[in-house]
Design an enzyme around this catalytic site. Sequence first.
Site, PDB file in Angstrom:
ATOM      1  N   GLY A  35       9.530  57.012 -76.233  1.00  0.00           N
ATOM      2  CA  GLY A  35       9.542  57.297 -74.873  1.00  0.00           C
ATOM      3  C   GLY A  35      10.660  58.413 -74.490  1.00  0.00           C
ATOM      4  N   GLY A  36      11.543  59.185 -75.260  1.00  0.00           N
ATOM      5  CA  GLY A  36      12.585  60.270 -75.044  1.00  0.00           C
ATOM      6  C   GLY A  36      13.534  59.192 -74.117  1.00  0.00           C
ATOM      7  CB  THR A  81       9.567  58.383 -80.623  1.00  0.00           C
ATOM      8  OG1 THR A  81      10.071  59.638 -80.151  1.00  0.00           O
ATOM      9  CG2 THR A  81      10.757  57.646 -81.348  1.00  0.00           C
ATOM     10  NE  ARG A 118      17.855  63.555 -82.974  1.00  0.00           N
ATOM     11  CZ  ARG A 118      16.971  63.617 -82.171  1.00  0.00           C
ATOM     12  NH1 ARG A 118      15.924  63.201 -82.535  1.00  0.00           N
ATOM     13  NH2 ARG A 118      17.309  64.147 -81.195  1.00  0.00           N
ATOM     14  CB  SER A 127      18.514  61.253 -80.822  1.00  0.00           C
ATOM     15  OG  SER A 127      17.541  60.076 -80.595  1.00  0.00           O
ATOM     16  CB  SER A 128      16.908  58.849 -75.820  1.00  0.00           C
ATOM     17  OG  SER A 128      17.563  60.001 -75.060  1.00  0.00           O
ATOM     18  CB  THR A 143      10.662  60.883 -83.169  1.00  0.00           C
ATOM     19  OG1 THR A 143       9.819  61.307 -82.163  1.00  0.00           O
ATOM     20  CG2 THR A 143      12.045  61.526 -83.246  1.00  0.00           C
ATOM     21  CG  ASN A 167      10.968  65.777 -79.188  1.00  0.00           C
ATOM     22  OD1 ASN A 167      11.147  64.810 -78.571  1.00  0.00           O
ATOM     23  ND2 ASN A 167      10.934  66.983 -78.728  1.00  0.00           N
ATOM     24  CG  ASP A 183      15.321  65.723 -78.775  1.00  0.00           C
ATOM     25  OD1 ASP A 183      14.671  65.609 -77.422  1.00  0.00           O
ATOM     26  OD2 ASP A 183      15.099  64.816 -79.390  1.00  0.00           O
TER      27      ASP A 183
HETATM   28  O1  DON Z   1      15.149  61.747 -80.175  1.00  0.00           O
HETATM   29  C1  DON Z   1      14.681  61.618 -78.797  1.00  0.00           C
HETATM   30  O2  DON Z   1      15.250  61.223 -77.864  1.00  0.00           O
HETATM   31  C2  DON Z   1      13.303  62.196 -78.632  1.00  0.00           C
HETATM   32  N1  DON Z   1      13.048  63.373 -79.576  1.00  0.00           N
HETATM   33  C3  DON Z   1      12.570  61.180 -78.679  1.00  0.00           C
HETATM   34  C4  DON Z   1      11.136  61.546 -78.354  1.00  0.00           C
HETATM   35  C5  DON Z   1       9.990  60.466 -77.997  1.00  0.00           C
HETATM   36  O3  DON Z   1      10.683  59.126 -78.000  1.00  0.00           O
HETATM   37  C6  DON Z   1       8.823  60.945 -77.727  1.00  0.00           C
HETATM   38  N2  DON Z   1       8.011  59.690 -77.486  1.00  0.00           N
HETATM   39  N3  DON Z   1       7.191  59.236 -76.741  1.00  0.00           N
END
Ligand code: DON
Length: 581
Positions: A480-481, A387, A117, A458-459, A405, A407, A429
């Site tokens: 997808g965050g 991501t 990360r 992070s997710s 990712t 982001n 984030d």
């Molecule tokens: O780490 C995370 O949770 C976010 N930065 C992920 C971002 C993400 O999945 C964007 N994609 N659609």
Amino acid sequence: MIGGIRHSTFGVRVMVASIAAVLASCRTAPNASEEAARWTLRAVEVDTAPHAMIASNDSLATMAGIEVLRRGGNAVDAAVAVGFALAVTYPEAGNIGGGGFMLVRLADGRTAALDFREVAPLGATRDMYLDSTGAPTKASVTGHLAVGVPGTVAGLTAALERYGSKSLAEVMAPAIRLARDGLVVDSALARSVAGDAARIARFEGGARFVPGGVPLPRGARFAQPELAWTLAQIAERGAAGFYRGTVADSLVAEMRRGGGLITHADLERYAPVWREPLRGTYRGYTLLTMPPISSGGVALLETLNILEAMGPLPSFRSVAETHRLTEALRRAFLDRNSELGDPAFMTNPVERLTSKAYAQSLASRISPTQATPTLTLASTPREGTQTTHFSVADSAGNVVAVTYTLNELYGSGVWVRGAGFFLNDEMDDFTAAPGKPNLFGLVQGEANAIAPGKRMLSSMTPAIVLDSAGAPWLVLGSRGGPRIITSVIEVVSNVIDHRMSLAEAMAAPRVHHQALPDSLRYEAGGLAPAVVDSLRAMGHAIGVAPWKPGGYVGRVHAIMKTPAGWVGVVDPRTSGEAEGY
Ligand code: DON
């Protein structure tokens, strides 16, 4: 063999049926006709192969991994090859300027979780994204100040060093070739660049991706000589080829040009962290997943534990099943949003949050007939896209799950002049301001406040599910965050609870709830109108998921072991390819 032609979503290998229902959700406000839409997304063609399988967001990247496997490489070699190849072929999310997580389960039973990360630069400060009135600014999302110190190169090279069997030069050869010789722009890449052309063109990448103000057209041959050079530096010198020397000089010069914070000291001190994977169970299956600084593993296990504590799940997308899932997600996200942060800065209550006893106590307070408003759950006031995931299995029984990712799509938009890659906007984030939503609407707390050298929560949820005999069965993850967490949970539940095939599980309609905003979102056509009405009557604020770049639900890439061999499936909501042999 890599032919330099990317297959798009609607390309040769993908027989996707209609995405009319998804497209119908392009508007943000639900209306009667959307709620009455029928679910028409169908499972994509799956690839089945006896020995090995890779599923990723891009056909050329998948084939880069297959090439390495066929040359005798193992799953980690292949994963590193895919990771570097995606940085070339899938620039919206594949990266060397971002960060992520790798989960490994070796054939002999050993497991490992690698955290690469990004971290906050040493010059970062807690309130750096607040204006004079205390309101969050957009500087955490676009531009040089949004960039966290990248971890991908350190992570991929560390993984190869510990578990790989091939040299860096061998596994990076496909990526370097693709950057140097170019690839043919397919419809997915052309659409993606066009969608973000204005943002890209604000920075140095405009010259490559939007030359003369025109986004790369479909069918054009697209070479990235600067990136080829940078990748060659890494192939030759390992992580030092990125974090020290000319590439580092270019990155720091780029920061200076745009008022960013990353210095040589930040780059030199970056280190990935090997962690113990989180381990949990769900209805007789074992789950391996990512511990903090990803919240994904904790939220995955907490949600599944709550569902298990409530007994067998009612039928798919019934009122009762959707209600239970929503209430479980609400509670897991509330904990995720407020209790987790960088383990180097605090102690995370992981054991408590992932214990069966805790899930039992939460489950016992879920009303079967009424939604629980999120704000009533907090005993003290709670303060508070792009991501990509790929899954790899080799013929020896090793499996790897990687989510990494930038982001947002194309990260911060900043592209390093001379070195040819996009930089992340991962700083978003962090909790910019407790109680205020970030890009993904996540309302987070103090535990995730900005501090120099700290990792942002992070997710991302790479996960490996073992069958009742302890053998790798399902390898998955998503983009997808916060929707990553929900999408992974839903695919796991679909195959375990609802006995769907992997392809069915991936195409099935998804819902999402993340505690705050207190709203249950569903894909248009994914819930029967009568179910929507009943859920609303139970007190759920419910609506159709708005369509956004990055997608309102996740995009999963998964592989599963079946009696016929490894099955690979690409989420029918996105591009990519599953291939095996
Ligand atoms: O780490 C995370 O949770 C976010 N930065 C992920 C971002 C993400 O999945 C964007 N994609 N659609």
